[in-house]
Design an enzyme around this catalytic site. Structure first.
Site, PDB file in Angstrom:
ATOM      1  N   HIS A  46       0.847  -1.192   0.000  1.00 40.64           N
ATOM      2  CA  HIS A  46       0.000   0.000   0.000  1.00 40.64           C
ATOM      3  C   HIS A  46       0.886   1.248   0.000  1.00 40.64           C
ATOM      4  O   HIS A  46       2.092   1.178   0.231  1.00 40.64           O
ATOM      5  CB  HIS A  46      -0.902   0.030   1.239  1.00 40.64           C
ATOM      6  CG  HIS A  46      -1.949  -1.043   1.254  1.00 40.64           C
ATOM      7  ND1 HIS A  46      -3.290  -0.784   1.185  1.00 40.64           N
ATOM      8  CD2 HIS A  46      -1.831  -2.392   1.319  1.00 40.64           C
ATOM      9  CE1 HIS A  46      -3.970  -1.923   1.214  1.00 40.64           C
ATOM     10  NE2 HIS A  46      -3.100  -2.913   1.306  1.00 40.64           N
ATOM     11  N   TYR A 106      -5.618   2.062  12.872  1.00 39.62           N
ATOM     12  CA  TYR A 106      -7.017   2.368  12.574  1.00 39.62           C
ATOM     13  C   TYR A 106      -7.724   1.054  12.241  1.00 39.62           C
ATOM     14  O   TYR A 106      -7.294   0.322  11.352  1.00 39.62           O
ATOM     15  CB  TYR A 106      -7.172   3.391  11.443  1.00 39.62           C
ATOM     16  CG  TYR A 106      -6.695   2.946  10.086  1.00 39.62           C
ATOM     17  CD1 TYR A 106      -7.560   2.344   9.179  1.00 39.62           C
ATOM     18  CD2 TYR A 106      -5.361   3.153   9.704  1.00 39.62           C
ATOM     19  CE1 TYR A 106      -7.123   1.944   7.928  1.00 39.62           C
ATOM     20  CE2 TYR A 106      -4.921   2.758   8.450  1.00 39.62           C
ATOM     21  CZ  TYR A 106      -5.804   2.155   7.571  1.00 39.62           C
ATOM     22  OH  TYR A 106      -5.363   1.751   6.332  1.00 39.62           O
ATOM     23  N   GLU A 128       3.012  -0.633   4.094  1.00 40.37           N
ATOM     24  CA  GLU A 128       2.861   0.731   3.569  1.00 40.37           C
ATOM     25  C   GLU A 128       4.252   1.201   3.171  1.00 40.37           C
ATOM     26  O   GLU A 128       5.097   1.488   4.019  1.00 40.37           O
ATOM     27  CB  GLU A 128       2.258   1.641   4.640  1.00 40.37           C
ATOM     28  CG  GLU A 128       0.924   1.167   5.202  1.00 40.37           C
ATOM     29  CD  GLU A 128      -0.243   1.489   4.282  1.00 40.37           C
ATOM     30  OE1 GLU A 128      -0.035   2.243   3.299  1.00 40.37           O
ATOM     31  OE2 GLU A 128      -1.356   1.004   4.543  1.00 40.37           O
TER      32      GLU A 128
END
Length: 309
Positions: A46, A106, A128
């Site tokens: 990501h 999150y 990420e």
């Protein structure tokens, strides 16, 4: 599936048949593929942050809090391997050590990371790899260079750590698709149907009690000390006399056994090797004969003289 994982699964992902049928064909194909192939680990790439994220991605009460899965130590080890191999991920001021628990960062529900772990025994990380959500094409080469060593080291760590081996039936010598559990870790993985092989990720530097089991067989357990290198551990399970005569276990490996109950896999592998070498030599012989014939052809049939009209 054990009760803890089942409980978390009901809270974090949608797993009913009705929900499965409403998903896109590509999603259903990936879900079936994960169940069939018994992957050891996987990663989803990501952008938009610089951190290695690990399960769980959500909690029971759906609050934003640290919610570790049964293999929390192994996941933190894997995430740290990636982060510490990166040029600056481990130096993050937002994420300590460049890693984070998904539910603490999150919470999300219905993600591939948790689903792979629960239903496929596949240890997935969400990586990420860039602070920029939509990097320009000209920046992709730099992002690759910054993450290349992390990706290579992460893959290498899968091979170099954990416990792996095969599970056999003592009476037939056939590989069997048994299950592997580790005492104190409330999750299990399944060996493959073809070769009875398994590979389970574990954090190095600790002692573990490993248990292999399958319906119709007596479970076996042993204790290992896992250092930096992986441990090779095979299990030979005895039929469970309490259930009467054990029915033959169907596997995808149609291997015969000798009188001692040992599989002929190695012997058959040598036979195929001999046949392959024989085929290769035959091909060379035919090629050699053709080249000799092509060289002699001009002498046997000299070119015709031009005809004047």
């Amino acid at each position: 599936m054990d009760l803890l994982l089942e409980d978390v699964a009901m809270q974090t992902i949608l797993t009913s048949t009705e929900t499965f049928l409403t998903k896109q064909p590509e999603t259903r194909a990936i879900m079936n593929w994960i169940k069939q192939e018994h992957f050891t680990a996987s990663a989803s790439l990501h952008g938009g942050a610089l951190v290695a994220n690990y399960p769980w991605d959500g909690s029971r009460d759906k609050r934003k809090e640290y919610y570790g899965c049964p293999d929390d130590k192994a996941f933190r080890y894997m995430a740290s391997v990636y982060s510490e191999s990166h040029y600056n991920m481990s130096l993050s001021k937002e994420f300590r050590g460049g890693i984070t628990n998904g539910a603490l960062w999150y919470p999300i529900y219905g993600g591939m990371q948790d689903w792979n772990y629960i239903h496929g025994g596949c240890f997935e990380l969400t990586l990420e790899i860039s602070d920029v959500k939509w990097p320009k094409a000209s920046e992709l080469l730099l992002i690759w260079k910054q993450n290349k060593m992390s990706m290579l080291n992460l893959v290498a760590s899968m091979v170099k750590t954990g416990v792996h081996g095969r599970i056999f039936a003592a009476d037939s010598g056939h590989p069997i698709p048994g299950s592997l559990m580790v005492k104190g870790i409330d999750s299990k993985i399944n060996a493959s149907r073809t070769f009875g092989d398994y590979h389970r990720m574990l954090a190095p530097g600790e002692s573990y009690e490993v248990v292999a089991s399958m319906a119709g067989f007596t479970p076996k357990r042993t204790r290992i000390v896992l250092e930096r290198e992986a441990v090779n551990l095979d299990f030979i399970l005895d039929p469970d006399g309490a259930v009467g005569q054990t029915k033959p276990v169907r596997t995808d490996c149609d291997c015969r056994c000798d009188d001692g109950g040992k599989p002929f896999l190695i012997r058959e592998a040598y036979i195929w090797l001999y046949l392959l070498v024989l085929f290769f030599l035959l091909a060379l012989y035919i090629l050699f004969r053709r080249r000799i014939a092509s060289r002699l052809a001009p002498h046997r049939h000299p070119p015709k003289r031009p005809v004047a009209v």
